[in-house]
Design a protein around this motif. Structure first.
Motif: not given
Length: 235
Positions: A1-5, A7
């Protein structure tokens, strides 16, 4: 799962205890300084992280204490950058939080820490204090306090909680003061006033316990299991 920098991460455990007393003592390891590497955590970033944590708690809990940083054993006077960083963080927290800030560095080099730790300092300990470093007799290792050190800090916190009115020393109630009963009387039901009690009585014990050979035994059992030993306290 990618997480926005950038967050935010909000731990579930933190939310669960959000309405309780909070002690904020984090981020010191993020302040580490190595002139040979890129500095990614200047004091301003570390300060902001504690401030963000405090501000998230503040709307619901007005009982948050911020604990300051301290100098490890290995810090030398030549480590001017490390000393300056610790001092900058502590000064910022002191200015923002006032009585809600505990200056652990100042406490660590004061005579009070020995009193609260119940430890007699050695000559080396006092030399470390003069050098503003964590004393050997209060250390588990270079960076951590030992049991005596943490005992002193816990007592300092306890004192501040009382000063802030967040905790009150319990007032002893005469009816709940412990009085020793040796059960040294005739076998039979445990009830009424007992010798040398100053008029204190066993309460709600009728039919529950019997005195048998200077011990209290449950009345509804066929075994000889002792539930209250000689010398137990009654209320």
């Amino acid at each position: 799962m990618s997480v926005k920098t950038g967050s935010p991460f909000v731990p579930e455990l933190g939310e669960q205890y959000r309405g309780k007393l909070a002690l904020l003592w984090m981020g010191k390891n993020d302040l580490s300084y190595d002139p040979a590497t890129t500095d990614s955590n200047p004091p301003s970033v570390v300060i902001a992280r504690t401030d963000a944590t405090f501000d998230r708690l503040a709307p619901l809990i007005m009982r948050s204490l911020v604990l300051g940083y301290f100098l490890n054993q290995s810090v030398q006077w030549t480590d001017a950058e490390t000393r300056a960083r610790i001092a900058e963080v502590n000064a910022a927290h002191a200015a923002r939080y006032g009585d809600l800030f505990l200056d652990i560095q100042a406490f660590m080099v004061s005579p009070l820490i020995w009193e609260l730790a119940e430890v007699t300092p050695t000559a080396d300990d006092l030399a470390y204090q003069v050098d503003e470093r964590k004393p050997l007799s209060l250390s588990a290792d270079n960076a951590q306090f030992n049991a005596a050190g943490y005992l002193a800090i816990s007592r300092l916190i306890y004192q501040r909680l009382i000063e802030l009115g967040w905790y009150e020393e319990p007032t002893p109630d005469v009816a709940s003061l412990p009085v020793v009963d040796n059960f040294d009387r005739a076998n039979g039901p445990l009830a009424g006033t007992y010798p040398n009690s100053g008029g204190v009585r066993w309460v709600n014990m009728e039919g529950m316990y019997n005195i048998q050979e200077s011990k209290a035994i449950a009345a509804n059992t066929t075994s000889d299991t002792v539930l209250i030993e000689t010398g137990s306290a009654g209320c």
